[in-house]
Design a protein around this motif. Structure first.
Motif, short mmCIF file in Angstrom:
data_model
loop_
_atom_site.label_atom_id
_atom_site.label_comp_id
_atom_site.label_asym_id
_atom_site.label_seq_id
_atom_site.Cartn_x
_atom_site.Cartn_y
_atom_site.Cartn_z
N GLN A 141 0.83 -1.21 0.00
CA GLN A 141 0.00 0.00 0.00
C GLN A 141 0.87 1.26 0.00
N ALA A 142 1.95 1.20 0.83
CA ALA A 142 2.84 2.37 0.87
C ALA A 142 3.49 2.58 -0.49
N ARG A 143 3.92 1.45 -1.11
CA ARG A 143 4.51 1.59 -2.45
C ARG A 143 3.50 2.13 -3.45
N ALA A 144 2.25 1.63 -3.36
CA ALA A 144 1.21 2.14 -4.26
C ALA A 144 0.97 3.62 -4.01
N ALA A 145 0.92 3.99 -2.68
CA ALA A 145 0.72 5.41 -2.36
C ALA A 145 1.89 6.24 -2.87
N VAL A 146 3.12 5.68 -2.70
CA VAL A 146 4.29 6.40 -3.21
C VAL A 146 4.22 6.54 -4.73
N ALA A 147 3.80 5.42 -5.39
CA ALA A 147 3.68 5.48 -6.86
C ALA A 147 2.64 6.52 -7.28
N VAL A 148 1.48 6.51 -6.54
CA VAL A 148 0.44 7.50 -6.86
C VAL A 148 0.96 8.91 -6.61
N ALA A 149 1.68 9.06 -5.45
CA ALA A 149 2.24 10.39 -5.15
C ALA A 149 3.26 10.80 -6.20
N GLU A 150 4.09 9.80 -6.63
CA GLU A 150 5.06 10.13 -7.68
C GLU A 150 4.35 10.51 -8.97
N GLN A 151 3.28 9.76 -9.31
CA GLN A 151 2.52 10.11 -10.51
C GLN A 151 1.91 11.50 -10.38
N GLU A 152 1.31 11.76 -9.18
CA GLU A 152 0.73 13.09 -8.98
C GLU A 152 1.82 14.17 -9.04
N THR A 153 2.98 13.84 -8.41
CA THR A 153 4.09 14.81 -8.46
C THR A 153 4.54 15.04 -9.90
N ALA A 154 4.64 13.92 -10.66
CA ALA A 154 5.04 14.06 -12.07
C ALA A 154 4.01 14.87 -12.84
N ALA A 155 2.69 14.60 -12.55
CA ALA A 155 1.65 15.37 -13.24
C ALA A 155 1.73 16.85 -12.88
N VAL A 156 1.91 17.10 -11.54
CA VAL A 156 2.03 18.51 -11.11
C VAL A 156 3.27 19.15 -11.73
N GLN A 157 4.39 18.36 -11.76
CA GLN A 157 5.61 18.91 -12.37
C GLN A 157 5.40 19.18 -13.85
N ALA A 158 4.68 18.23 -14.53
CA ALA A 158 4.39 18.45 -15.95
C ALA A 158 3.53 19.69 -16.15
N GLU A 159 2.49 19.82 -15.27
CA GLU A 159 1.66 21.02 -15.37
C GLU A 159 2.48 22.28 -15.09
N LEU A 160 3.38 22.17 -14.07
CA LEU A 160 4.24 23.32 -13.77
C LEU A 160 5.15 23.65 -14.95
N ASP A 161 5.74 22.58 -15.56
CA ASP A 161 6.58 22.82 -16.73
C ASP A 161 5.78 23.43 -17.87
N ALA A 162 4.55 22.88 -18.08
CA ALA A 162 3.70 23.43 -19.14
C ALA A 162 3.36 24.89 -18.85
N ALA A 163 3.05 25.16 -17.55
CA ALA A 163 2.74 26.55 -17.18
C ALA A 163 3.95 27.45 -17.39
N GLN A 164 5.14 26.93 -17.02
CA GLN A 164 6.35 27.73 -17.24
C GLN A 164 6.60 27.96 -18.72
N ARG A 165 6.41 26.87 -19.53
CA ARG A 165 6.58 27.06 -20.98
C ARG A 165 5.56 28.04 -21.53
#
Length: 351
Positions: A141-165
């Motif tokens: 569960q922790a790994r799944a939560a970490v994976a979800v958090a990493e995915q969310e972080t990647a999505a947020v980072q992608a959105e941040l990168d898109a916003a910066q671009r």
């Protein structure tokens, strides 16, 4: 120990086999000797996993030596186990039957204690396995939560990168718009300067045109005055030429009359004698020469008259051209002004 419906499931056979293989690999590292390794694997199967070891099972797990090696080690394992379970009472003075009964009783007690310990060990193992499964589930569960958090972080980072671009693109567009606006303002200022320069040039052209128009008017007036003077002089010269021509014609008529009279007198005097004829002939020749001179003078007068007529025509054409230029200038200056009256062209009379 009864498992609740919410407890995690017991480990599967594949997981047990995996743990068994891991334990065998660990024993393989600690016991490089083949017989010792087979003996430890027998103890592992029997005491830890509760599995009755067999020669085939041992060989499948260890895969060292020949098929006789696990058989011999397994027989020795059972013999050692039975020797450990046998209780021997060596008490002097006791009968053998009593010794056997006491040994069997102690053996039964030891077996019962061993079975109780084995049951408790199995319960502890089950509880440990349950806790391990729970820990693994929590880990998953922790790994799944970490994976979800990493995915969310990647999505947020992608959105941040898109916003910066997007921000960089908007900043670039804003800079381009600013540059275009500055260029447009520069072009506007340049256009204003050009318009002002054109207005100054137009004003200068208007001033120059007014000056040239005034100068043209003066030239037209002077040309008209010159044309009038030339016309008057030409008329006077023509009148003089007419007078001279009339006088010359009258002289010719007079000379012709005199010649006719002389010829008549010559004819009348022809009969008078050769001397009179000669004299009359001389007079006739003299009169002929005089007539030729008069005719030559008349031709010179005619040529002079032709020259004066040509000059008069040239003066008239110059006057007409000056009049046309003045009319064109007046039309340019005031298009709505009525056209001036047409001048009457001077036509010289017949010669």
């Amino acid at each position: 120990m009864t498992a609740s419906p919410l407890d995690p499931p017991m480990p599967s056979a594949a997981a047990a086999e995996a743990r068994l293989a891991a334990d065998v690999a660990d024993l393989r590292a600690h016991f490089p000797e083949t017989r010792a390794l087979y003996r430890e694997v027998c103890a592992l199967l029997f005491f830890r996993y509760g599995i009755t070891p067999t020669a085939n099972k041992l060989y499948q797990l260890v895969r060292k030596g020949s098929m006789g090696t696990p058989t011999e080690v397994l027989a020795q394992f059972w013999q050692d186990l039975r020797g450990k379970l046998r209780v021997t009472i060596d008490q002097p003075g006791l009968p053998d039957a009593l010794k056997a009964i006491a040994a069997n009783a102690v053996q039964s007690i030891w077996q019962a204690a061993n079975e109780a310990a084995t049951g408790e060990l199995a319960a502890l193992r089950a509880e440990a396995r349950l806790q391990a499964n729970e820990a693994e589930a929590q880990r998953d569960q922790a790994r799944a939560a970490v994976a979800v958090a990493e995915q969310e972080t990647a999505a947020v980072q992608a959105e941040l990168d898109a916003a910066q671009r997007a921000g960089a693109a908007r900043q670039g567009e804003l800079d381009a718009e600013r540059q275009a606006h500055a260029a447009a303002q520069a072009r506007q200022q340049e256009g204003i300067r050009q318009v002002e320069a054109l207005e100054r040039q137009l004003q200068a052209l208007r001033t120059q045109f007014s000056a040239e128009l005034e100068h043209t008017r003066e030239q037209v007036a002077v040309a008209q005055e010159r044309a009038s003077a030339t016309e008057r002089r030409a008329l006077r010269e023509i009148d003089q030429e007419r007078t001279l021509r009339q006088k010359a014609e009258q002289a010719v008529v007079d000379l012709r009359t005199e010649l006719a009279a002389a010829q008549a007198r010559a004819q009348e005097a022809a009969v008078a004698g050769a001397e009179a004829r000669a004299r009359l002939q001389a007079e006739c020749d003299t009169l002929s020469r005089q007539l030729a001179e008069v005719e030559q003078a008349l031709r010179r007068g005619q040529a002079a008259q032709d020259e004066l007529r040509a000059e008069l025509e040239m003066a008239v054409r110059r006057a007409e051209r000056a009049d046309a230029e003045a009319s064109a200038t007046r039309r340019l200056v005031s298009p709505r002004r009525r056209a001036p009256a047409t001048r009457t062209k001077f036509k010289p009379g017949p010669a």
